[in-house]
Every structure is written in structure tokens, then in C-alpha cells.
Design an enzyme around this catalytic site. Structure first.
Site, PDB file in Angstrom:
ATOM      1  N   LYS A  15       0.842  -1.208   0.000  1.00 21.35           N
ATOM      2  CA  LYS A  15       0.000   0.000   0.000  1.00 21.35           C
ATOM      3  C   LYS A  15       0.875   1.257   0.000  1.00 21.35           C
ATOM      4  CE  LYS A  15      -2.287  -1.050   3.835  1.00 21.35           C
ATOM      5  NZ  LYS A  15      -1.701  -2.356   4.184  1.00 21.35           N
ATOM      6  N   ARG A  91     -10.149   0.584   8.221  1.00 28.02           N
ATOM      7  CA  ARG A  91      -9.805  -0.823   8.439  1.00 28.02           C
ATOM      8  C   ARG A  91     -10.947  -1.582   9.100  1.00 28.02           C
ATOM      9  NH1 ARG A  91      -3.876   0.228   8.762  1.00 28.02           N
ATOM     10  NH2 ARG A  91      -2.741  -1.703   8.942  1.00 28.02           N
ATOM     11  N   ARG A 130      11.677  -6.308   5.451  1.00 28.52           N
ATOM     12  CA  ARG A 130      11.423  -4.876   5.207  1.00 28.52           C
ATOM     13  C   ARG A 130      12.286  -3.998   6.113  1.00 28.52           C
ATOM     14  NH1 ARG A 130       5.420  -2.315   5.195  1.00 28.52           N
ATOM     15  NH2 ARG A 130       5.359  -2.859   7.402  1.00 28.52           N
ATOM     16  N   ARG A 163      10.674  -2.033  11.495  1.00 26.51           N
ATOM     17  CA  ARG A 163       9.508  -1.554  12.251  1.00 26.51           C
ATOM     18  C   ARG A 163       9.241  -2.478  13.440  1.00 26.51           C
ATOM     19  NH1 ARG A 163       4.434  -0.063   8.520  1.00 26.51           N
ATOM     20  NH2 ARG A 163       3.426  -1.153  10.239  1.00 26.51           N
ATOM     21  N   ARG A 174      -1.276  -9.471  12.818  1.00 28.09           N
ATOM     22  CA  ARG A 174      -1.814  -8.394  11.963  1.00 28.09           C
ATOM     23  C   ARG A 174      -2.592  -8.987  10.791  1.00 28.09           C
ATOM     24  NH1 ARG A 174       3.589  -5.664  10.736  1.00 28.09           N
ATOM     25  NH2 ARG A 174       2.465  -4.192   9.418  1.00 28.09           N
TER      26      ARG A 174
HETATM   27  P1  AMP Z   1       0.246   0.257   9.055  1.00 24.36           P
HETATM   28  O1  AMP Z   1       1.417   1.176   9.002  1.00 24.36           O
HETATM   29  O2  AMP Z   1      -0.875   0.691   8.150  1.00 24.36           O
HETATM   30  O3  AMP Z   1       0.643  -1.192   8.843  1.00 24.36           O
HETATM   31  O4  AMP Z   1      -0.351   0.343  10.540  1.00 24.36           O
HETATM   32  C1  AMP Z   1       0.438  -0.024  11.657  1.00 24.36           C
HETATM   33  C2  AMP Z   1      -0.452  -0.198  12.874  1.00 24.36           C
HETATM   34  O5  AMP Z   1      -1.111   1.043  13.176  1.00 24.36           O
HETATM   35  C3  AMP Z   1      -1.571  -1.219  12.720  1.00 24.36           C
HETATM   36  O6  AMP Z   1      -1.139  -2.556  12.964  1.00 24.36           O
HETATM   37  C4  AMP Z   1      -2.541  -0.719  13.807  1.00 24.36           C
HETATM   38  O7  AMP Z   1      -2.088  -1.067  15.100  1.00 24.36           O
HETATM   39  C5  AMP Z   1      -2.418   0.801  13.672  1.00 24.36           C
HETATM   40  N1  AMP Z   1      -3.398   1.316  12.676  1.00 24.36           N
HETATM   41  C6  AMP Z   1      -3.116   1.901  11.481  1.00 24.36           C
HETATM   42  N2  AMP Z   1      -4.248   2.249  10.838  1.00 24.36           N
HETATM   43  C7  AMP Z   1      -5.272   1.873  11.642  1.00 24.36           C
HETATM   44  C8  AMP Z   1      -6.688   1.933  11.530  1.00 24.36           C
HETATM   45  N3  AMP Z   1      -7.285   2.457  10.432  1.00 24.36           N
HETATM   46  N4  AMP Z   1      -7.439   1.447  12.554  1.00 24.36           N
HETATM   47  C9  AMP Z   1      -6.854   0.943  13.662  1.00 24.36           C
HETATM   48  N5  AMP Z   1      -5.525   0.820  13.829  1.00 24.36           N
HETATM   49  C10 AMP Z   1      -4.728   1.289  12.830  1.00 24.36           C
END
Ligand code: AMP
Length: 217
Positions: A15, A91, A130, A163, A174
Site C-alpha cells: 500500500k 480498516r 522490510r 519496524r 496483523r
Molecule cells: P500500518 O502502518 O498501516 O501497517 O499500521 C500499523 C499499525 O497502526 C496497525 O497494525 C494498527 O495497530 C495501527 N493502525 C493503522 N491504521 C489503523 C486503523 N485504520 N485502525 C486501527 N488501527 C490502525
């Protein structure tokens, strides 16, 4: 009409990579909920503190916190831009409904919702390798896209990091959270006739072509 896109897909499907191409080539505004949470954590804000424990476990930050944070980003500023790409939000179905409500109040329409799709096992392999630059956000992979100098960002020289949530146990958590909470969001948008499905297990440029194709269908 501005192009307003939503990218949905499991962690590691690409993404962020697609969003970066969309920003570079279409001049869209990038709104990535995960990046916003990480910058709140780095800045030590109350919001960051609330989000951190959930993120470290690979769980979703509660809807009220997430929706409040993202709604604050949808001001008239956004409406004036050329369009936006939402990455990692919504999400959950509650987040999708809240987004629809907010956009309606601003007379903004979503052009397309793109579902980037990939097998779980490929995600685990991708995310384990990554590396990201905390300064400029550039993404690398030890096997498929290594930096020129080990551990150093080609773009800004920053020290590359793993990360906190990119370890195999958290990655699997996840993924199961994605299947349980985010797949219903795909059904929600399919029901509204806005969903465009794209195979994410290919070169970034090929995926990008399909993403763009979805905009002209
Ligand atoms: P990402 O960078 O998109 O993989 O997001 C990393 C983490 O941030 C996720 O595993 C969640 O813990 C939190 N997070 C990001 N976006 C959301 C969302 N829309 N709703 C809830 N938690 C989120």
C-alpha cells in the site's frame, strides 16, 4: 473532479509503495493512518501513547481514537487539493461508515476503493525483510530492494530501521486482524459498487498499472 482513492490490503501488500507512486505521479495527498500514528508516537503525544500498545501487539487502535484522528485530517484543506490517497484507513466497517459520513458533509466523493491482494505466506516473507527510513519514509527490502550502502537510506542517508511490528509473531497477528476486521470493509465497498481488485503479488509498476486502470473503468 479530483481523484480520491482508498487503498485496502493486508500488511506488506505494498500500500505504501503504491501510495508513493500515486503521490509522485498524480500529485495526490497521502493520508496513511499508520504513519500518522508513528509520528504521534515519535512526538510523544497523548494520542501516540494511546496507540502504541495496540500497535506493538499488531492489534487495531480503537475506532474512536482512529476515527477522531483521521477526521481531523479531512478539513477543507483536503477538499482544495487535487485529491487524496487513503492508506490503511478505513480498516473496520465502523471506520468506513464514519468516513462516508465525514466525506458527505464535505461534498467529497471516493473515486475508487482498491483492494490489493496477496497470500499470507508471501506477506510474512516480505515483511521480515522490510527496512524503512524513519526520516523520509522510503521502504527497502533486504532481498528484493536493498539499499546501496548497508543500513543506510539512498535518499537521505538516514539509518534504516526494522519496524517494531515487523516480527513474525506480530505479522501473523496483523494478518488475522486483517481477515477478521478488514475483509468486511471490502464487502461493504463491493456492495456500494466502488471496489476494484488488484493482484498485489507482482512488480510495483505492474500493480500500479492495474490500480490506474481501475480509475478509468
Ligand atoms: P500500518 O502502518 O498501516 O501497517 O499500521 C500499523 C499499525 O497502526 C496497525 O497494525 C494498527 O495497530 C495501527 N493502525 C493503522 N491504521 C489503523 C486503523 N485504520 N485502525 C486501527 N488501527 C490502525
Amino acid at each position: 473532479m479530483p481523484t480520491n482513492l482508498v487503498l485496502i490490503g493486508p500488511p506488506g501488500v505494498g500500500k505504501g509503495t503504491q501510495a508513493a507512486l500515486l503521490v509522485e505521479r498524480l500529485g495526490l495527498l497521502h493520508l496513511a493512518s499508520g504513519d500518522i500514528f508513528r509520528s504521534e508516537i515519535t512526538a510523544g503525544t497523548e494520542l501516540g501513547l494511546k496507540a502504541k500498545a495496540f500497535m506493538d501487539r499488531g492489534e487495531l487502535v480503537p475506532d474512536d481514537v482512529t476515527i477522531g484522528m483521521m477526521e481531523a485530517r479531512f478539513t477543507s484543506e483536503v477538499a482544495k487539493k487535487r485529491g487524496f490517497v487513503l492508506d490503511g484507513f478505513p480498516r473496520t466497517v465502523a471506520q468506513a461508515e464514519a468516513l462516508d459520513c465525514k466525506l458527505k458533509s464535505l461534498s467529497i466523493e471516493i473515486t475508487r476503493v482498491v483492494s490489493l491482494e496477496i497470500d499470507d505466506e508471501i506477506v510474512v516473507a516480505r515483511l521480515s525483510g522490510r527496512r524503512t527510513c524513519p526520516n523520509c519514509g522510503r521502504i527497502y527490502h533486504l532481498q528484493t530492494k536493498p539499499p546501496t550502502a548497508e543500513g543506510q537510506c539512498d535518499n537521505c542517508g538516514g539509518a534504516l530501521q526494522v519496524r517494531a511490528d515487523d516480527n513474525p509473531d506480530t505479522i501473523r497477528n496483523r494478518l488475522s486482524v486483517f481477515h477478521e476486521r478488514s475483509e468486511p470493509v471490502l464487502a461493504y465497498y463491493a456492495g456500494l459498487g466502488r471496489l476494484h481488485r488488484v493482484d498485489g503479488d507482482r512488480k510495483a509498476e505492474d500493480v500500479y498499472s492495474d490500480v490506474i486502470e481501475g480509475l478509468i473503468v
